[in-house]
Design a protein around this motif. Structure first.
Motif, short mmCIF file in Angstrom:
data_model
loop_
_atom_site.label_atom_id
_atom_site.label_comp_id
_atom_site.label_asym_id
_atom_site.label_seq_id
_atom_site.Cartn_x
_atom_site.Cartn_y
_atom_site.Cartn_z
N LEU A 244 2.72 -3.40 -16.06
CA LEU A 244 2.32 -3.00 -14.81
C LEU A 244 0.92 -2.70 -14.77
O LEU A 244 0.09 -3.26 -13.72
CB LEU A 244 2.91 -1.72 -14.37
CG LEU A 244 4.35 -1.86 -13.90
CD1 LEU A 244 5.25 -0.31 -13.91
CD2 LEU A 244 4.45 -2.42 -12.53
N MET A 245 0.27 -2.01 -15.83
CA MET A 245 -1.40 -2.02 -15.90
C MET A 245 -1.74 -3.35 -15.92
O MET A 245 -3.02 -3.59 -15.15
CB MET A 245 -1.55 -0.93 -17.13
CG MET A 245 -1.03 0.43 -16.86
SD MET A 245 -1.98 1.49 -16.07
CE MET A 245 -3.38 1.90 -17.11
N THR A 246 -1.56 -4.12 -16.76
CA THR A 246 -2.04 -5.40 -16.91
C THR A 246 -2.05 -6.27 -15.53
O THR A 246 -2.95 -6.88 -15.30
CB THR A 246 -1.50 -6.26 -18.06
OG1 THR A 246 -1.62 -5.48 -19.09
CG2 THR A 246 -2.13 -7.48 -18.25
N TRP A 247 -0.78 -6.14 -15.01
CA TRP A 247 -0.52 -7.05 -13.62
C TRP A 247 -1.58 -6.45 -12.58
O TRP A 247 -2.07 -7.47 -12.08
CB TRP A 247 0.88 -6.92 -13.47
CG TRP A 247 1.46 -7.08 -12.19
CD1 TRP A 247 1.67 -8.49 -11.74
CD2 TRP A 247 1.70 -6.31 -11.01
NE1 TRP A 247 2.00 -8.46 -10.57
CE2 TRP A 247 2.15 -7.22 -9.91
CE3 TRP A 247 1.84 -5.06 -10.68
CZ2 TRP A 247 2.42 -6.85 -8.96
CZ3 TRP A 247 2.16 -4.48 -9.36
CH2 TRP A 247 2.64 -5.42 -8.50
N ASP A 248 -1.70 -5.26 -12.60
CA ASP A 248 -2.51 -4.67 -11.48
C ASP A 248 -4.05 -4.93 -11.94
O ASP A 248 -4.94 -5.51 -10.87
CB ASP A 248 -2.42 -3.37 -11.46
CG ASP A 248 -3.28 -2.74 -10.18
OD1 ASP A 248 -3.54 -3.33 -9.12
OD2 ASP A 248 -3.72 -1.34 -10.07
N ASN A 249 -4.44 -4.68 -12.92
CA ASN A 249 -5.98 -4.76 -13.28
C ASN A 249 -6.31 -6.14 -13.56
O ASN A 249 -7.67 -6.46 -13.32
CB ASN A 249 -6.15 -3.68 -14.73
CG ASN A 249 -6.03 -2.62 -14.40
OD1 ASN A 249 -6.12 -1.78 -13.59
ND2 ASN A 249 -5.68 -1.76 -15.60
N ALA A 250 -5.52 -7.04 -14.07
CA ALA A 250 -6.10 -8.52 -14.24
C ALA A 250 -5.81 -9.31 -13.03
O ALA A 250 -5.85 -10.51 -12.87
CB ALA A 250 -5.28 -8.93 -15.33
N PHE A 259 -6.03 -3.43 -7.49
CA PHE A 259 -5.95 -3.03 -6.19
C PHE A 259 -4.96 -1.78 -5.61
O PHE A 259 -5.09 -1.07 -4.74
CB PHE A 259 -5.45 -4.07 -5.26
CG PHE A 259 -4.98 -3.98 -3.87
CD1 PHE A 259 -5.86 -4.08 -2.82
CD2 PHE A 259 -3.75 -3.85 -3.39
CE1 PHE A 259 -5.61 -4.05 -1.42
CE2 PHE A 259 -3.33 -3.59 -2.19
CZ PHE A 259 -4.35 -3.48 -1.16
N LEU A 260 -4.03 -1.78 -6.54
CA LEU A 260 -2.97 -0.49 -6.55
C LEU A 260 -3.28 0.63 -7.20
O LEU A 260 -2.73 1.60 -6.76
CB LEU A 260 -1.54 -1.32 -6.94
CG LEU A 260 -1.07 -2.42 -6.55
CD1 LEU A 260 0.31 -2.81 -7.25
CD2 LEU A 260 -0.80 -2.09 -4.96
N GLY A 261 -4.48 0.58 -7.68
CA GLY A 261 -5.08 1.63 -8.63
C GLY A 261 -3.81 2.16 -9.68
O GLY A 261 -4.24 3.42 -9.97
N LEU A 262 -3.22 1.42 -10.08
CA LEU A 262 -2.13 1.96 -11.12
C LEU A 262 -2.87 2.59 -12.48
O LEU A 262 -2.33 3.65 -13.03
CB LEU A 262 -1.37 0.78 -11.76
CG LEU A 262 -0.45 0.20 -10.61
CD1 LEU A 262 0.39 -0.78 -11.31
CD2 LEU A 262 0.29 1.29 -9.62
N SER A 263 -4.21 2.45 -12.49
CA SER A 263 -4.90 2.92 -13.88
C SER A 263 -5.11 4.46 -13.58
O SER A 263 -5.28 5.19 -14.63
CB SER A 263 -6.26 2.23 -14.01
OG SER A 263 -5.97 0.92 -14.64
N ASN A 264 -5.06 4.80 -12.32
CA ASN A 264 -5.19 6.26 -11.99
C ASN A 264 -4.02 6.96 -11.98
O ASN A 264 -4.17 8.22 -11.79
CB ASN A 264 -5.86 6.26 -10.63
CG ASN A 264 -7.20 5.87 -10.34
OD1 ASN A 264 -7.96 5.74 -11.29
ND2 ASN A 264 -7.59 4.99 -9.12
#
Length: 885
Positions: A244-250, A259-264
């Motif tokens: 999920l982190m890779t999908w959002d950050n990449a 865009f979804l800010g999953l790293s936060n």
């Protein structure tokens, strides 16, 4: 005929027939056992099934044995509520509770010779039944997801452990069985099971994924039917968090990197089959909420990556879906052929639960249903859906359908003992619950939600200008989107009303402060910049209200203040909310602003408020002594206890102030002489202006109660009336802050010389729960009345011994001791040398005492044994053997 047995023969015995009440009750044959019940539970097993047991005695006929049951708490379950039935050796006990709480139930059998046996039940009763459909699932309190076996049984996952439990859906009680998957998952770490879905005989369970350690999906295979159902492990997947982190950050979703800010941070709460894409799974999130909408992420290949082997495949994620649930996030989702059912729960400023139905098509928005979940949410967190209706439930077709919901009750206090369910000492007392609700009609989803905008500051009594010119209030946009205030209403609970209307933009951005006032002219309003000028609203210095109504009719926020009893009532300063996240309906969360603006009044219009951070010390008045008839032994006094996690420290924390029942901030007096109150410690405040009264107080109380390390201060304020009065305590300037405690007491004429124990809500008597003692000194009209109290709450002097010779006198206590011994100086001489020697004569401690009335000798590092304490000064020496336990 009955013949008396020979003395010394065997006694009778009670044996519980555990198999006859299983699985609903988890009992042992010989006890003790723990049982949970609820006052209005129609399926309470201890009442509806009862507890079967046998009585026996090898030397006594059964029919002459006396069998009885008794309760330690008659308000929870009285002796008359313990009904024993049956004949011969086979008996049954049924329990019919009458009040919430905890009791010890004793089941007794006695023979004519006095021989007996006793079986103990630790019995806990709640009062939490919602209605006839309430079922309590005992053994664990943190139910989070359910998978239906059939109309009678279900599997329940728990977010505190990896045990999946099989429960009867229609009867309260313990699980049929529990299967612990820790060993299969290779770790005892808690993965926080939050969601599940079934596909045929396979059930998928998902952890919260809020950290990499919670990143677990595992599969079980079901065999057997009904009560015989069981599960076996069938693989897991632990890389979804990183996927999920890779999908959002990449930017694989093509919405922008991150865009979804999953790293936060993020947290998964639900999982279900995708009704619109075969083989796909929908993951639903408790957070983040994106622009006020709930997040759903499809996983195209989840079932193929769950395996018993280590594989290189990763989850393939689809295009995210955003649902408007009125600012709520998704706590659970269940989809089937007729559509999807969603539990939407609190997040941010939205504080309520609602049910939604949805087609499952990303192009369609969900329908909010009319079911009122507020009473359920007061007793737990609504976490799971127990199956879907077999009939269509979208739109009007679902209005009258029944829905079964699962509630996590881990933080609920079932028994009124101050303990959350998850912390209870017996697993049988822990319980979650299921409830049935009617889905209700489709309702219009409000455009706005309660708490989207928060009232954060109110100027109701300016000094620099007249009230009508200088009144204003501040609001804060606590939502995640801009809000247009056009069409919103301002009112009080009476006749004040105003509709916000302007040709100018009234868009308040998220996280922004706005100021609305009665006068927008900075030259005449005291110097405050106003974003919007209203009319028809007066902010009273007495009791009043300020209410915000959104353009769709939703009440967004309300503050109802008083004239200074709980809320601040400043003059020339605003009333400010300590933090935008605080409950602004509670006056304790407001302070008086201190930052000057404009023409000299204080406030922070349009900015973060300037309230000081609340001290961690929590000070409460716990005991009051208001004098006696005739000559008083000491000045009036009261006791303060620090219930907080940190010390109160003069200079670092706000000062302490006192007044009596008048609670008059303008005449409150500063408390002096106390430098520090440690967590859990007490301090004594004498109501006097003469500091010599401190020595008098010590002289009266030190001989009978341990005042070691008890701070004693004084306040030159209003005396405490024997006809009944109160102690009002402030932390910080009373003109800026509300009182932190007010403790009242009744007239003392029938309790001469006795303190009033606020904690015990009674006048002190010797030996009470706080260790009250009587003084040796006598006062009153005829010099014959002792004082009774527990100042300092350290208890009476224990093991006190007086050491003396012709010229030197000291007191040593306690002896024997476990950790320390204290030496109190009784004479005028304040300088002593001392040493402690071991039994072999080795000196283990040397010390000297200078200018103190008591000295503590630490013995914690010494082994148990008998030590010699030897002390000497100019007037001689004394010795004493000290026993270290």
């Amino acid at each position: 005929t009955y013949e008396r047995p020979t003395p010394g023969t065997s006694s009778p015995a009670i044996t519980v027939r555990t198999e006859l009440s299983a699985p609903f009750l988890d009992l042992t044959a010989e006890g003790p056992s723990a049982i949970s019940a609820d006052l209005n539970d129609l399926t309470d097993p201890a009442k509806s099934i009862g507890i079967s047991f046998t009585i026996s005695d090898p030397d006594t006929p059964i029919d002459v044995l006396a069998v009885s049951a008794s309760s330690s708490n008659q308000t929870v379950i009285a002796d008359a509520d313990l009904v024993i039935s049956g004949m011969g050796s086979e008996r049954k006990l049924t329990m019919n509770p009458r009040g919430a709480g905890i009791a010890t139930v004793s089941l007794n059998v006695t023979d004519p010779d006095g021989g007996s046996d006793i079986y103990i039940f630790n019995y806990a009763v709640s009062d939490a039944t919602e209605g006839p459909s309430t079922i309590f699932h005992a053994g664990s309190s943190d139910a989070s997801t359910a998978s239906v076996v059939d109309a009678e049984y279900m599997w329940v996952g728990d977010d505190e452990n990896q045990t999946i439990r099989l429960y009867d859906r229609n009867h309260s009680g313990m699980p049929i069985r529990g299967i612990d998957f820790n060993a299969d998952l290779g770790s005892g770490a808690e993965i926080e099971i939050e969601g599940s879905y079934r596909k045929g005989g396979r059930i998928y369970w998902i952890g919260s994924h809020r950290t990499a350690g919670h990143s677990v999906i595992f599969r079980t295979v079901e065999s057997g039917v009904g009560i015989n159902a069981t599960l076996r492990y069938d693989g897991n997947y632990t890389s979804l968090h990183s996927d999920l982190m890779t999908w959002d950050n990449a930017n694989i979703h093509e919405m922008g990197a991150g865009f979804l800010g999953l790293s936060n941070g993020f947290e998964i709460e639900g999982m279900t089959l995708d009704p619109f894409q075969a083989g796909s799974t929908l993951l639903t999130f408790r957070g983040p909420v994106i622009d006020g909408k709930a997040l759903i992420v499809p996983v195209v290949n989840l079932e193929s990556v769950v395996s018993t082997e280590v594989i290189s495949n990763h989850a393939v994620l689809g295009k995210p879906v955003f649902l408007n649930l009125g600012g709520r996030s998704i706590r659970s989702i269940e989809c089937g052929d007729n559509g999807c059912l969603i539990i939407a729960g609190p997040v941010g400023t939205v504080r309520d639960y609602r049910l939604f139905t949805w087609t499952g098509n990303p192009a369609d928005q969900p329908e909010m249903r009319g079911a009122d979940l507020s009473s359920l949410a007061a007793r737990g967190s609504i976490e799971g859906i127990i199956g879907l209706p077999e009939a269509p439930f979208l739109g009007a077709a679902g209005n009258d359908l029944k829905i079964s919901l699962l509630l996590d009750a881990g933080t609920f206090d079932f028994y009124g003992n101050g303990m959350e369910a998850k912390d209870l000492p017996h697993p049988q007392w822990k319980k979650s619950r299921s409830e049935v609700v009617t889905l209700g009609a489709v309702e219009t989803l409000p455009i706005f939600n309660n708490g989207d905008v928060v009232i954060t500051e109110i100027m109701r009594n300016p000094n620099a200008v007249a009230d009508g010119q200088g009144e204003w209030f501040e609001i804060y946009n606590a939502s995640s989107v801009s809000i247009n205030l056009n069409g919103w209403g301002i009112s009080d609970a009476d006749s004040d009303q105003h509709i916000i209307e302007s040709d100018a933009s009234l868009e308040i951005p998220p996280g922004a402060f706005w100021v609305l006032g009665s006068n927008a002219d900075v030259a005449t309003n005291g110097g405050v910049a106003i974003n919007y000028q209203y009319s028809g609203i007066e902010l009273s210095e007495e009791d009043d209200e300020l209410i915000l109504i959104a353009s769709d009719g939703t009440e967004i926020d309300r503050v109802a203040w008083d004239a200074g009893t709980i809320f601040p009532n400043p003059s020339g300063a605003s009333m400010a909310l300590m933090a935008v996240t605080d409950d602004n309906s509670d006056g304790a969360n407001w302070c008086m602003a201190s930052t000057p603006y404009g023409d000299g009044d204080a406030g922070t219009p349009g900015m973060v408020n300037d309230c000081p951070e609340a001290p961690a010390a929590i000070l409460r008045v716990t005991e009051i002594w208001a004098g006696q008839e005739g000559a008083d032994l000491t000045a009036d006094w009261f006791e303060i206890n620090n219930n907080g996690p940190e010390a109160w420290v003069r200079g670092a924390d706000p000062e302490l102030y006192y007044d009596d029942e008048s609670q008059d901030a303008s005449t409150a007096d500063l408390i002096r002489g106390i430098e520090r109150i440690e967590p859990g410690a007490t301090a004594i405040v004498l109501v006097t202006g003469d500091t010599n009264d401190i020595a008098t107080f010590r002289g009266v109380w030190s001989p009978v109660t341990d005042l070691t390390d008890v701070a004693i201060g004084y306040v030159d304020g209003a005396g405490l009336d024997g006809g009944g009065d109160a102690v009002t305590l402030w932390m910080g300037d009373p003109n800026r802050f509300v009182a932190i405690d007010v403790a009242a007491y009744p007239a003392t004429d029938q309790n001469d010389g006795q303190s009033y124990d606020v904690e015990l809500d009674s006048f002190s008597v010797v030996g009470n729960a706080n260790g009250a003692v009587a003084t040796l000194a006598l006062g009153g009209d005829n010099g014959e009345v002792v004082n009774v109290g527990s100042p300092g709450n350290r208890g009476p002097i224990v093991g006190i011994e007086t050491l003396f010779n012709a010229s030197i006198e000291l007191e040593v206590f306690p002896n024997p001791t476990a950790d320390a011994v204290r030496v109190r100086l009784k004479g005028e001489e304040k300088h002593y040398l001392g040493r402690m020697t071991a039994p072999d004569g080795t000196v283990v401690q040397r010390f000297q005492i200078n200018g103190v009335s008591a000295f503590q000798i630490d013995l914690q590092s010494l082994p148990a044994g008998v030590y010699n304490l030897h002390m000497w000064g100019e007037r001689g020496s004394v010795s004493k053997l000290i026993v270290k336990k």
